[in-house]
Design a protein around this motif. Sequence first.
Motif, PDB file in Angstrom:
ATOM      1  N   CYS A 142      10.692   4.932  -1.374  1.00 39.00           N
ATOM      2  CA  CYS A 142      10.462   3.637  -2.064  1.00 39.00           C
ATOM      3  C   CYS A 142      11.202   2.448  -1.587  1.00 39.00           C
ATOM      4  CB  CYS A 142       9.966   3.642  -3.493  1.00 39.00           C
ATOM      5  SG  CYS A 142       9.135   2.523  -4.382  1.00 39.00           S
ATOM      6  N   THR A 182       2.303   6.916  -6.788  1.00 35.40           N
ATOM      7  CA  THR A 182       1.073   7.622  -7.459  1.00 35.40           C
ATOM      8  C   THR A 182       0.960   8.872  -6.613  1.00 35.40           C
ATOM      9  OG1 THR A 182      -0.475   6.620  -5.758  1.00 35.40           O
ATOM     10  CG2 THR A 182      -0.086   5.323  -8.016  1.00 35.40           C
ATOM     11  N   THR A 188       0.993  -1.121  -0.085  1.00 34.16           N
ATOM     12  CA  THR A 188      -0.040   0.037  -0.061  1.00 34.16           C
ATOM     13  C   THR A 188       0.943   1.312  -0.013  1.00 34.16           C
ATOM     14  OG1 THR A 188      -1.838  -1.140   1.063  1.00 34.16           O
ATOM     15  CG2 THR A 188      -1.976   1.406   1.178  1.00 34.16           C
ATOM     16  N   TRP A 222       2.529   1.805  -3.521  1.00 30.68           N
ATOM     17  CA  TRP A 222       1.493   2.148  -4.328  1.00 30.68           C
ATOM     18  C   TRP A 222       1.112   3.781  -3.949  1.00 30.68           C
ATOM     19  CZ3 TRP A 222      -3.529   4.281  -2.955  1.00 30.68           C
ATOM     20  CH2 TRP A 222      -4.445   4.643  -4.139  1.00 30.68           C
TER      21      TRP A 222
END
Length: 319
Positions: free
Chosen positions: A42, A28, A21, A24
């Motif tokens: 990340c 985004t 999650t 993502w």
Amino acid sequence: MLWLHMIQYSGFVLAQISNATLVWLILTKAQKLFGTYRHVMCTFAVYSLVYAWVEVLAQPIMHIKGPCFIVFMESPLKYFGWIANHIVCLYCASFALCISLLAVQFFYRYVAMCRPELLMKIEGFKLIYIFIPCLICFVLWFEFVYYGMANTVEKQIYMREELEDYYEEDSTRVAFIAPMYWSIGRDGEKQWIIGDVIGSIGCVCIIVACFSTIVVCASTIYLTMKSSTCHMSARTLELNRQLFVTLTFQTILPFLMMYSPVGLLITLPVFEVYVASLANIVPATAAIYPSLEPLIAIVCIKEFRRTLTCKFKMRRTET
């Protein structure tokens, strides 16, 4: 050890969900907010995903008896010779990668906040350079464990009864690593095992070095944000505050759940404190840790929190 395995499997599943999650959200939502720093975030989230796999492959059990602290495998791979031995060492080396990646995040924030003129030197492909110390810490910790805490016949004999009585395990077959600080000679005197002592000291030095880097960078960042000479806009300052709070809690969490307990386990055998199977509190907390880490970023970073809240509200409206 059924309860421990339940925690390990549950932690693995939750870690995959929470870290996926976060990845993502970073991919985004973080590009416009954090720029290049999103790659550092990340990388840490992907590390947590991989760590959860290593942890569940090892399913480590820990035990202390006298001057010896042992970490052995309880997964189905525990009798697979050198493969199992490398998985145990990889699990231990993952602790170094975690703390060093946190130090890298603080260092990047330090450069962005306090030395912006240096930021261009770690942009683009040059960003890889700041991860080199992480790889060095990882390799060093692996070597300290692999060579300094190696599985030996002496340790197998010393821990044989403990493993049989507590876990019904054969110390001559199961993969393990164990620092054993001394043995008793024929004259009854302690004979220090230098390799094991150096291995443990090396691991502690890596933790101290990384935490020192974090403390120095965090203190400088905090003072810069509080300084009246800080000319950032209110929005930029708020984003930096959110990141600082996130990193602070992301450092406190592993300090409480991983490094303080591990430091105790490395230290207690020096004083021959008989902890026995109570040492398994450490693999239990270490198994839960990767599932909790991404929740800090999701909660503390406003844009991430808002995105998930909106998604949840939309699904409730549709149903």
